[in-house]
Enzyme design. Structure first.
Site, short mmCIF file in Angstrom:
data_model
loop_
_atom_site.label_atom_id
_atom_site.label_comp_id
_atom_site.label_asym_id
_atom_site.label_seq_id
_atom_site.Cartn_x
_atom_site.Cartn_y
_atom_site.Cartn_z
CB ALA A 66 -0.93 0.00 1.22
CG ASP A 67 2.86 4.95 -1.67
OD1 ASP A 67 3.81 4.89 -0.87
OD2 ASP A 67 2.61 5.94 -2.37
#
Length: 200
Positions: A66-67
């Protein structure tokens, strides 16, 4: 087994509170936008690169990358480099509405519940965007907040679940996305690929 490709305590807490068992394997991927890369594409690419880097070490498991980025005036705001950079970000966000986008990538082997066995490999990349409105911040607000250290490891230099909550007057979309992980989207992805912990 679900492997979280992130050292973020906030993402870990979101998964834990949702009853999703996981282990943590952080990555060290440079978070640098490519030339003319649009924000959503950048967030999704970062999530994919993180997930794939960890999947090489955990090829028989599900890996979640995730970012999270903050976007204002088409400018991507990641984590601040230092206190001055954090203050600049907060001045940009002060009194305005901005976007928070989290790219998520789930990589693994298909696990079909009816067969309970691994099948075809997959790489599922998606994203969620939430609109956030921040009240006007005074110079003293910014100075005091930056001095707490809270902004330093947060995209956009603020934590909606922390001291910055006092200035967030409106959100449109998933709150947990702003914290760092759109849990409803992640859970949907897990279920679609055969993982479900409803019984726990």
């Amino acid at each position: 087994m679900l492997v979280l490709a992130s050292a973020s305590p906030r993402r870990q807490e979101i998964l834990r509170n949702a009853g999703i068992p996981f282990v943590v394997q952080p990555t060290d991927i440079p978070e640098v936008p490519e030339d003319r890369e649009v924000p959503r594409t950048f967030a999704e690419r970062m999530a994919r690169e993180k997930a794939l880097a960890v999947f090489r070490q955990w090829p028989n498991d599900f890996v979640l990358g995730a970012d999270t980025i903050v976007v204002v005036d088409a400018e991507i705001l990641g984590k601040p480099r230092d206190a001055a950079h954090a203050a600049r970000m907060l001045r940009l966000l002060s009194g305005r509405r901005h976007q928070v986008t989290t790219g998520v990538c789930l990589v693994g082997q298909e696990l079909r519940p009816e067969k309970r066995k691994l099948e075809t490999g997959f790489k599922d990349v998606r994203s969620a965007t939430t609109l956030v409105t921040m009240e006007v911040l005074s110079d003293e607000d910014i100075r005091s907040y930056v001095s707490t250290g809270e902004p330093m490891d947060k995209a956009g230099a603020y934590a909606i679940q922390g001291r910055a909550s006092r200035w967030i007057s409106r959100i449109e979309g998933d709150y947990f996305n702003v914290v760092g992980l759109p849990m409803s989207l992640v859970y949907k992805m897990l279920r679609e690929h055969g993982m479900d912990w409803t019984e726990t």
